[in-house]
Scaffold this motif. Structure first.
Motif, PDB file in Angstrom:
ATOM      1  N   LEU A   1       1.794  -1.208  -7.528  1.00 39.34           N
ATOM      2  CA  LEU A   1       0.900  -0.934  -6.395  1.00 39.34           C
ATOM      3  C   LEU A   1       0.086  -2.166  -6.021  1.00 39.34           C
ATOM      4  CD1 LEU A   1      -0.435   2.659  -7.185  1.00 39.34           C
ATOM      5  CD2 LEU A   1       1.380   1.990  -5.601  1.00 39.34           C
TER       6      LEU A   1
ATOM      7  N   TRP B   1       2.132  -4.123  -3.732  1.00 37.79           N
ATOM      8  CA  TRP B   1       2.155  -3.536  -2.391  1.00 37.79           C
ATOM      9  C   TRP B   1       0.871  -3.841  -1.637  1.00 37.79           C
ATOM     10  CZ3 TRP B   1       4.466   2.117  -2.919  1.00 37.79           C
ATOM     11  CH2 TRP B   1       5.818   2.006  -3.263  1.00 37.79           C
TER      12      TRP B   1
ATOM     13  N   ARG C   1       1.241  -3.500   2.428  1.00 43.19           N
ATOM     14  CA  ARG C   1       1.985  -2.273   2.702  1.00 43.19           C
ATOM     15  C   ARG C   1       1.048  -1.055   2.764  1.00 43.19           C
ATOM     16  NH1 ARG C   1       7.701  -1.737  -0.457  1.00 43.19           N
ATOM     17  NH2 ARG C   1       8.198  -3.940  -0.769  1.00 43.19           N
ATOM     18  N   GLU C   2       1.435  -0.094   3.589  1.00 43.81           N
ATOM     19  CA  GLU C   2       0.811   1.215   3.545  1.00 43.81           C
ATOM     20  C   GLU C   2       1.601   2.059   2.549  1.00 43.81           C
ATOM     21  OE1 GLU C   2       0.649   2.864   7.432  1.00 43.81           O
ATOM     22  OE2 GLU C   2      -0.954   1.532   8.105  1.00 43.81           O
ATOM     23  N   PHE C   3       0.904   2.963   1.846  1.00 46.41           N
ATOM     24  CA  PHE C   3       1.613   3.817   0.888  1.00 46.41           C
ATOM     25  C   PHE C   3       0.803   5.072   0.632  1.00 46.41           C
ATOM     26  CE2 PHE C   3      -0.870   0.703  -1.485  1.00 46.41           C
ATOM     27  CZ  PHE C   3      -1.574   1.476  -2.394  1.00 46.41           C
TER      28      PHE C   3
ATOM     29  N   ALA D   1       4.650   7.092  -6.017  1.00 46.44           N
ATOM     30  CA  ALA D   1       4.139   6.440  -4.812  1.00 46.44           C
ATOM     31  C   ALA D   1       5.278   6.173  -3.849  1.00 46.44           C
ATOM     32  CB  ALA D   1       3.424   5.133  -5.166  1.00 46.44           C
TER      33      ALA D   1
ATOM     34  N   SER E   1       6.056   4.028  -0.239  1.00 46.40           N
ATOM     35  CA  SER E   1       5.556   3.044   0.724  1.00 46.40           C
ATOM     36  C   SER E   1       5.994   3.420   2.135  1.00 46.40           C
ATOM     37  CB  SER E   1       6.068   1.647   0.381  1.00 46.40           C
ATOM     38  OG  SER E   1       7.464   1.550   0.626  1.00 46.40           O
TER      39      SER E   1
ATOM     40  N   ASP F   1       7.921   1.973   4.095  1.00 45.06           N
ATOM     41  CA  ASP F   1       9.342   1.766   4.384  1.00 45.06           C
ATOM     42  C   ASP F   1      10.232   2.724   3.610  1.00 45.06           C
ATOM     43  OD1 ASP F   1       9.312   0.839   1.791  1.00 45.06           O
ATOM     44  OD2 ASP F   1       9.828  -1.243   2.291  1.00 45.06           O
TER      45      ASP F   1
ATOM     46  N   THR G   1      10.269   3.265   0.220  1.00 43.30           N
ATOM     47  CA  THR G   1      10.494   2.936  -1.184  1.00 43.30           C
ATOM     48  C   THR G   1       9.648   3.833  -2.077  1.00 43.30           C
ATOM     49  OG1 THR G   1      10.928   0.629  -0.625  1.00 43.30           O
ATOM     50  CG2 THR G   1      10.375   1.100  -2.920  1.00 43.30           C
TER      51      THR G   1
END
Length: 378
Positions: free
Chosen positions: A8, A11, A16-18, A39, A41, A43, A45
């Motif tokens: 994290l 990220w 990144r948003e997650f 978690a 993300s 995209d 993942t």
């Protein structure tokens, strides 16, 4: 979520948003303890797990939904014997999962700071409201060992003070658990439930005696997440070539090293020297330390002789009762690798209160459902 701190943190640094789904309560036989997380993300993942596979698909979709609408929510999953195709836990338990979005425009300071600190290997606790009024759900407080903190739970200032004290207590022992409080910070259950996650450096395993059995045990210790040190007074045996997987290799008399070593209530001491001139002074020191586990290798005859010598050195019966000797569970082990599994199994049983009995011969739940779990290691 702190069990995913390393990934994290990456990220966060990548912008990144997650969304994170965290197990906040369990009932009956459940596969993962409070604090376990998955978690997702922006995209798509996914990392981590909340159920060992039973409800991962449904939780994944909830994370995607949270990324879209920005809402924190708690969902319960349980066993459904009415519909064999319903989403649920085949083990028969229940789990409550809190799904929280962490988008760039809505970043909560405390969770992000906690993830970053845990990702750097710093000890930190994260307290979050997982049950209570909707406006407090997901509110978070980062707590450090010295009591300094960031964030807040959004209620009475006394609530933050009590939460800090409770989080520090769990952090001191490296454990994750839930705390019941009222909104005014008093210890009256029924108002709020906090999940306190602790992230601490890996616990230590110190293996005394640079023998073949020690080499196998080092591998088992690393697999279990320990920071493993090998100590032996003989430089010809205590070498990096013999123990490539060890975190530290120390050439010193075992008892002298232990007197100066950093230990805590999670530390595991495995005495494989099998020589009275090493064993007795070492165990005399070890049995008076507040550590999690002390085991010594040797036959039953060796154990009786060792116990006699320790009594002569002034070791009391309560202190001697802490010694697990002969070390390990009865698995019929023969090779160094099998013996390492035997020792590792006893360490796990001691850590979690297991019996070592075959599961086919017991009726107790397979998965522990206590309020506290073992430490999260970033």
């Amino acid at each position: 979520m702190l069990d995913l701190a390393g990934r994290l943190r990456d990220w966060i640094e990548e912008g990144r948003e997650f969304a994170v789904a965290t197990v906040v309560a369990v009932g009956g036989s459940a596969p993962r303890p409070p604090g376990a997380a998955l978690a997702v993300s922006g995209d798509g993942t996914a990392i981590g797990s909340v159920s060992g596979g039973c409800v991962e698909g449904a939780v994944y979709e909830l994370c995607v939904q949270a990324l879209r609408d920005g809402r924190t929510r708690v969902e319960r999953f349980g066993y459904s014997d009415e519909d064999a195709f319903a989403v649920g836990l085949t083990c028969g338990g229940t789990i409550d999962i809190m799904i929280t979005p962490f988008a760039a425009a809505r970043r909560a300071a405390a969770p992000f700071a906690a993830v970053s600190a845990a990702g750097r290997g710093e000890p930190v606790a994260l307290a979050r409201v997982v049950r209570g009024p909707a406006d407090l759900l997901g509110k978070a407080l980062l707590v450090r060992p010295d009591g300094t903190h960031e964030g807040g739970l959004g209620g009475d200032p006394a609530l933050d003070r009590t939460a800090v004290a409770e989080a520090r207590a769990l952090l001191d022992t490296g454990r994750t658990g839930t705390v019941e409080l009222s909104e005014d910070g008093s210890h009256c259950p029924g108002g709020l439930t906090l999940l306190v996650e602790s992230a601490v450096p890996p616990p230590r395993m110190i293996v005394f005696g640079a023998i073949d059995f020690a080499s196998a045990l080092v591998g088992a210790g690393k697999f279990l997440g320990y920071h493993v040190t090998v100590c032996d007074a003989r430089p010809v045996f205590a070498t990096r070539a013999r123990f490539p997987d060890a975190d530290e290799i120390v050439v010193d008399w075992p008892d002298r090293y232990l007197r100066a070593a950093r230990t805590d209530r999670r530390t595991v001491l495995c005495v494989l020297t099998h020589d009275a001139k090493f064993d007795v002074p070492l165990l005399k020191e070890a049995l008076r330390l507040p550590v999690a586990y002390i085991g010594a290798m040797g036959s039953r005859r060796t154990h009786e002789d060792r116990a006699r010598r320790l009594r002569e050195e002034g070791v009391s019966e309560p202190e001697l009762a802490r010694l697990r000797s002969p070390i390990g569970l009865d698995l019929g082990a023969r090779t160094p690798e099998e013996t390492a599994v035997s020792i590792a199994a006893e360490i796990i049983a001691a850590r979690h209160g297991g019996t070592g009995t075959p599961l086919t011969n017991t009726n107790r739940p397979i998965h522990a459902t206590g309020r506290e779990t073992a430490p999260q290691v970033a």
